[in-house]
Design a protein around this motif. Structure first.
Motif, PDB file in Angstrom:
ATOM      1  N   GLY A  44       0.802  -1.221   0.000  1.00  0.00           N
ATOM      2  CA  GLY A  44       0.000   0.000   0.000  1.00  0.00           C
ATOM      3  C   GLY A  44       0.828   1.260   0.000  1.00  0.00           C
ATOM      4  N   LEU A  45       0.811   1.980   1.121  1.00  0.00           N
ATOM      5  CA  LEU A  45       1.517   3.260   1.270  1.00  0.00           C
ATOM      6  C   LEU A  45       1.076   4.256   0.196  1.00  0.00           C
ATOM      7  CD1 LEU A  45       5.128   1.927   2.056  1.00  0.00           C
ATOM      8  CD2 LEU A  45       3.287   2.514   3.664  1.00  0.00           C
ATOM      9  N   ASP A  46      -0.199   4.190  -0.164  1.00  0.00           N
ATOM     10  CA  ASP A  46      -0.808   5.093  -1.143  1.00  0.00           C
ATOM     11  C   ASP A  46      -0.310   4.863  -2.570  1.00  0.00           C
ATOM     12  OD1 ASP A  46      -2.406   6.380   0.807  1.00  0.00           O
ATOM     13  OD2 ASP A  46      -0.693   7.613   1.400  1.00  0.00           O
ATOM     14  N   ILE A  83       5.195  -0.710  -8.077  1.00  0.00           N
ATOM     15  CA  ILE A  83       6.236  -1.149  -7.152  1.00  0.00           C
ATOM     16  C   ILE A  83       7.203   0.003  -6.913  1.00  0.00           C
ATOM     17  CG2 ILE A  83       8.195  -2.718  -6.801  1.00  0.00           C
ATOM     18  CD1 ILE A  83       5.565  -4.195  -6.639  1.00  0.00           C
ATOM     19  N   VAL A  84       7.540   0.228  -5.646  1.00  0.00           N
ATOM     20  CA  VAL A  84       8.604   1.182  -5.302  1.00  0.00           C
ATOM     21  C   VAL A  84       9.830   0.348  -4.945  1.00  0.00           C
ATOM     22  CG1 VAL A  84       9.322   3.109  -3.871  1.00  0.00           C
ATOM     23  CG2 VAL A  84       6.895   2.792  -4.410  1.00  0.00           C
ATOM     24  N   ALA A  85      10.881   0.468  -5.729  1.00  0.00           N
ATOM     25  CA  ALA A  85      12.046  -0.397  -5.565  1.00  0.00           C
ATOM     26  C   ALA A  85      12.839  -0.083  -4.306  1.00  0.00           C
ATOM     27  CB  ALA A  85      12.949  -0.300  -6.794  1.00  0.00           C
ATOM     28  N   GLY A  86      12.826   1.164  -3.879  1.00  0.00           N
ATOM     29  CA  GLY A  86      13.565   1.530  -2.673  1.00  0.00           C
ATOM     30  C   GLY A  86      12.906   2.680  -1.952  1.00  0.00           C
ATOM     31  N   ILE A  87      12.480   2.438  -0.731  1.00  0.00           N
ATOM     32  CA  ILE A  87      11.843   3.486   0.059  1.00  0.00           C
ATOM     33  C   ILE A  87      12.851   4.049   1.042  1.00  0.00           C
ATOM     34  CG2 ILE A  87      10.114   3.910   1.853  1.00  0.00           C
ATOM     35  CD1 ILE A  87       8.216   2.134   0.349  1.00  0.00           C
ATOM     36  N   ASP A  88      12.880   5.377   1.124  1.00  0.00           N
ATOM     37  CA  ASP A  88      13.721   6.095   2.073  1.00  0.00           C
ATOM     38  C   ASP A  88      12.829   7.027   2.891  1.00  0.00           C
ATOM     39  OD1 ASP A  88      16.267   5.080   1.028  1.00  0.00           O
ATOM     40  OD2 ASP A  88      15.826   6.301  -0.731  1.00  0.00           O
ATOM     41  N   GLY A  89      13.424   8.027   3.504  1.00  0.00           N
ATOM     42  CA  GLY A  89      12.647   9.004   4.252  1.00  0.00           C
ATOM     43  C   GLY A  89      12.066   8.460   5.536  1.00  0.00           C
ATOM     44  N   LEU A 118       9.026   7.462   2.710  1.00  0.00           N
ATOM     45  CA  LEU A 118       7.987   6.930   3.582  1.00  0.00           C
ATOM     46  C   LEU A 118       7.275   8.053   4.323  1.00  0.00           C
ATOM     47  CD1 LEU A 118       6.724   4.302   4.809  1.00  0.00           C
ATOM     48  CD2 LEU A 118       8.322   4.592   6.698  1.00  0.00           C
ATOM     49  N   GLY A 119       8.029   8.975   4.884  1.00  0.00           N
ATOM     50  CA  GLY A 119       7.431  10.080   5.625  1.00  0.00           C
ATOM     51  C   GLY A 119       6.931   9.690   7.000  1.00  0.00           C
ATOM     52  N   GLY A 120       7.221   8.482   7.425  1.00  0.00           N
ATOM     53  CA  GLY A 120       6.835   8.011   8.755  1.00  0.00           C
ATOM     54  C   GLY A 120       7.983   7.224   9.356  1.00  0.00           C
ATOM     55  N   SER A 121       7.652   6.358  10.309  1.00  0.00           N
ATOM     56  CA  SER A 121       8.680   5.576  10.993  1.00  0.00           C
ATOM     57  C   SER A 121       8.380   4.092  10.856  1.00  0.00           C
ATOM     58  CB  SER A 121       8.756   5.969  12.466  1.00  0.00           C
ATOM     59  OG  SER A 121       8.991   7.357  12.593  1.00  0.00           O
ATOM     60  N   GLU A 122       9.420   3.280  10.973  1.00  0.00           N
ATOM     61  CA  GLU A 122       9.322   1.837  10.769  1.00  0.00           C
ATOM     62  C   GLU A 122      10.488   1.178  11.484  1.00  0.00           C
ATOM     63  OE1 GLU A 122       9.156  -1.178   9.863  1.00  0.00           O
ATOM     64  OE2 GLU A 122       7.700  -1.559   8.279  1.00  0.00           O
ATOM     65  N   ASP A 123      10.222   0.163  12.308  1.00  0.00           N
ATOM     66  CA  ASP A 123      11.353  -0.415  13.034  1.00  0.00           C
ATOM     67  C   ASP A 123      12.125  -1.463  12.251  1.00  0.00           C
ATOM     68  OD1 ASP A 123       9.544  -2.530  13.278  1.00  0.00           O
ATOM     69  OD2 ASP A 123       9.821  -2.763  15.435  1.00  0.00           O
ATOM     70  N   ALA A 124      11.728  -1.721  11.001  1.00  0.00           N
ATOM     71  CA  ALA A 124      12.582  -2.537  10.125  1.00  0.00           C
ATOM     72  C   ALA A 124      13.956  -1.898   9.986  1.00  0.00           C
ATOM     73  CB  ALA A 124      11.941  -2.684   8.748  1.00  0.00           C
ATOM     74  N   THR A 125      14.035  -0.597  10.290  1.00  0.00           N
ATOM     75  CA  THR A 125      15.315   0.105  10.199  1.00  0.00           C
ATOM     76  C   THR A 125      16.358  -0.484  11.140  1.00  0.00           C
ATOM     77  OG1 THR A 125      14.440   1.739  11.760  1.00  0.00           O
ATOM     78  CG2 THR A 125      14.301   2.271   9.405  1.00  0.00           C
ATOM     79  N   PHE A 126      15.943  -1.076  12.257  1.00  0.00           N
ATOM     80  CA  PHE A 126      16.900  -1.765  13.135  1.00  0.00           C
ATOM     81  C   PHE A 126      17.610  -2.887  12.379  1.00  0.00           C
ATOM     82  CE2 PHE A 126      14.618  -0.230  17.048  1.00  0.00           C
ATOM     83  CZ  PHE A 126      15.735   0.252  17.715  1.00  0.00           C
ATOM     84  N   CYS A 145      17.329  -3.020   1.720  1.00  0.00           N
ATOM     85  CA  CYS A 145      16.400  -2.291   0.866  1.00  0.00           C
ATOM     86  C   CYS A 145      14.976  -2.487   1.375  1.00  0.00           C
ATOM     87  CB  CYS A 145      16.519  -2.810  -0.568  1.00  0.00           C
ATOM     88  SG  CYS A 145      15.435  -2.003  -1.759  1.00  0.00           S
ATOM     89  N   TYR A 146      14.200  -1.409   1.361  1.00  0.00           N
ATOM     90  CA  TYR A 146      12.801  -1.456   1.787  1.00  0.00           C
ATOM     91  C   TYR A 146      11.931  -1.204   0.557  1.00  0.00           C
ATOM     92  CZ  TYR A 146       8.866  -0.734   5.024  1.00  0.00           C
ATOM     93  OH  TYR A 146       7.679  -0.846   5.716  1.00  0.00           O
ATOM     94  N   ILE A 147      11.018  -2.121   0.286  1.00  0.00           N
ATOM     95  CA  ILE A 147      10.266  -2.146  -0.973  1.00  0.00           C
ATOM     96  C   ILE A 147       8.790  -1.857  -0.719  1.00  0.00           C
ATOM     97  CG2 ILE A 147       9.575  -3.640  -2.909  1.00  0.00           C
ATOM     98  CD1 ILE A 147      12.206  -5.263  -2.105  1.00  0.00           C
ATOM     99  N   GLY A 148       8.188  -1.083  -1.595  1.00  0.00           N
ATOM    100  CA  GLY A 148       6.758  -0.816  -1.529  1.00  0.00           C
ATOM    101  C   GLY A 148       6.018  -1.612  -2.591  1.00  0.00           C
ATOM    102  N   VAL A 149       5.004  -2.365  -2.174  1.00  0.00           N
ATOM    103  CA  VAL A 149       4.163  -3.148  -3.088  1.00  0.00           C
ATOM    104  C   VAL A 149       2.799  -2.474  -3.138  1.00  0.00           C
ATOM    105  CG1 VAL A 149       3.102  -5.386  -3.555  1.00  0.00           C
ATOM    106  CG2 VAL A 149       5.408  -5.279  -2.551  1.00  0.00           C
ATOM    107  N   GLY A 150       2.483  -1.858  -4.243  1.00  0.00           N
ATOM    108  CA  GLY A 150       1.240  -1.104  -4.344  1.00  0.00           C
ATOM    109  C   GLY A 150       0.001  -1.962  -4.206  1.00  0.00           C
ATOM    110  N   THR A 151      -1.026  -1.395  -3.606  1.00  0.00           N
ATOM    111  CA  THR A 151      -2.324  -2.063  -3.536  1.00  0.00           C
ATOM    112  C   THR A 151      -3.410  -1.007  -3.441  1.00  0.00           C
ATOM    113  OG1 THR A 151      -3.541  -3.895  -2.487  1.00  0.00           O
ATOM    114  CG2 THR A 151      -2.577  -2.280  -1.008  1.00  0.00           C
ATOM    115  N   ASP A 152      -4.521  -1.236  -4.102  1.00  0.00           N
ATOM    116  CA  ASP A 152      -5.664  -0.334  -3.983  1.00  0.00           C
ATOM    117  C   ASP A 152      -6.314  -0.569  -2.622  1.00  0.00           C
ATOM    118  OD1 ASP A 152      -5.232   0.549  -6.576  1.00  0.00           O
ATOM    119  OD2 ASP A 152      -6.553  -0.966  -7.441  1.00  0.00           O
ATOM    120  N   HIS A 153      -6.275   0.425  -1.743  1.00  0.00           N
ATOM    121  CA  HIS A 153      -6.912   0.272  -0.434  1.00  0.00           C
ATOM    122  C   HIS A 153      -7.970   1.363  -0.264  1.00  0.00           C
ATOM    123  CE1 HIS A 153      -3.991   3.340   1.094  1.00  0.00           C
ATOM    124  NE2 HIS A 153      -3.087   2.645   0.419  1.00  0.00           N
TER     125      HIS A 153
END
Length: 427
Positions: free
Chosen positions: A201-203, A209-215, A361-369, A382-390
């Motif tokens: 998701g993540l809008d 597909i987002v190959a690499g999410i930062d922020g 991302l614009g938020g927080s995520e503990d996968a960063t650990f 690498c953190y990946i975004g998989v799009g979905t209609d929500h």
């Protein structure tokens, strides 16, 4: 696993959401699904064997844990597995060993959220009969889909040309920034050379597909208790030391902390409560807040300033102050070497219509650990975004996923994992 099996598993997990460190049924169901795969899992670590338990963050009290444990015990799950999770030691790590090659990790989170799910028939889970059966809890962020994708990736890799070791981390307690540190401090991450994490998701719509999410904003939670002296508000107000005044001063001044030229910062007073009656000077008041920063250093800047604000507020109103630091997570950046692989694989994946190389991302995520630990050891993450209609936003009562995205996520992730293996072996 075919698409019907994936949908069935995801819907079963959706029916029985469990919040952080209470994922008793969820963990046991994941174990059952892993054991039912045609390919044998070489190693499976469950509960306390999957995490460094002393590094769990934001663990609920024993009464809360026991209530959810008892609820899970009523379901048809492996009693031995459930018993191993008692006390809130949830999660699992599944390992496939397929000869010489790199060790690749995949992190998926599994917890739900403490909020009620929509009942309207316009909400697909309600309409199709897989709405949450647990009052006041739901999968409002797609972690039911994440767990399903993790199992699907294992199944796909077991039937591929992958050479090396795959570790899938089924992580508890992401929603409270509480679970990843316990996995990052475990022995299972030490030999991981490449780590992929993902979120649905993540809008981003289905087929993107987002190959690499930062922020990622580094985050820290804190709880402050102001203690004063009660008094009659009408007859003897001068005898009181008003904890509510100290709290109000702290809240106002938290939002006045100067921004920082080095990047984005955030502060939020999420819970404020105190006092017992209109005619009593409040003797105790409580504040639960969070600070965030574009980097870990900026988060620490905000935390230091917040402590100073609260100390000053307590002193101004002659109150005592106790501050307890809660869960936290650092910032992280996706490595270009893996981003390029994911983008290339996604571009050739059936059902994927658009590939974005990067997004914030614009938020927080503990996968960063976990990402940080692998990077510190010389690996790539690498953190990946998989799009979905929500239909509803993340964390809302109407959140749902387009189940076609399950296959997209599995194919992209498994394809990227196999590509890493091929490139490292020179095939």
């Amino acid at each position: 696993m075919d698409d019907d099996q994936l949908v069935s598993l995801r819907r079963d997990l959706h029916r029985k959401p469990e919040p952080a460190w209470r994922e008793f049924y969820t963990t046991a169901r994941i174990v059952d699904a892993l054991k039912s795969l045609e390919a044998d899992i070489d190693e499976l670590y469950v509960g306390p064997d999957a995490i460094a338990g002393e590094h769990r963050l934001a663990v609920p009290d024993e009464t809360e844990l026991e209530a959810w444990y008892e609820q899970a015990s009523e379901y048809d799950i492996d009693a031995d597995v459930l018993e191993s999770l008692e006390g809130g030691y949830t999660g699992a790590v599944a390992v496939l060993r397929r000869g010489e090659g790199p060790t690749v990790g995949l992190r998926v989170d599994i917890d739900g959220l403490p909020r009620a799910e929509a009942e309207e028939t316009s909400h697909e889970p309600a309409k199709m009969g897989f709405r949450s059966e647990h009052d006041g809890a739901m999968h409002a962020c797609g972690h039911d889909a994440h767990a399903t994708i993790g199992i699907g990736v294992i199944d796909a890799i077991a039937d591929s040309d992958f050479s090396g070791t795959l570790k899938v981390f089924f992580q508890p307690a992401e929603e409270v920034i509480g679970g990843a540190k316990s996995m990052a401090e475990s022995e299972h991450i030490e030999d991981v050379e490449y780590l992929l994490a993902m979120h649905i998701g993540l809008d981003h719509p289905t087929g993107e597909i987002v190959a690499g999410i930062d922020g990622f904003l580094a985050v820290s939670h804190l709880e402050a208790t102001f203690s004063g002296e009660p008094a009659h508000a009408g007859a003897r107000p001068e005898e009181g030391r008003n904890a509510n005044q100290a709290l109000a001063t702290a809240v106002q001044n938290l939002y006045a902390i100067p921004r920082h030229s080095a990047g984005e910062t955030r502060v939020n007073a999420g819970v404020i409560e105190g006092g017992s009656a209109a005619n009593i000077i409040a003797e105790e008041a409580r504040l639960v807040a969070e600070v965030r920063g574009e980097t870990t250093e900026l988060m620490e800047y905000m935390r230091e300033k917040s402590q100073r604000v609260m100390d000053s507020a307590a002193e101004m109103h002659d109150c005592e102050l106790e501050v307890e630091l809660g869960a936290e997570a650092p910032s992280a950046t996706s490595d270009q070497g893996l981003v390029s692989i994911v983008a290339d694989v996604a571009g050739a994946t059936t059902g994927v219509e658009r590939v974005l190389e990067r997004d914030k991302l614009g938020g927080s995520e503990d996968a960063t650990f976990l990402m940080q630990r692998v990077q510190e050891n010389g690996g790539l993450a690498c953190y990946i975004g998989v799009g979905t209609d929500h239909p509803g936003g993340h964390h809302t009562s109407t959140f749902d996923v387009d189940e076609a995205s399950l296959r997209h996520g599995i194919d992209v992730l498994a394809g990227a994992i196999e590509r890493v293996s091929l490139e490292q072996s020179g095939r």
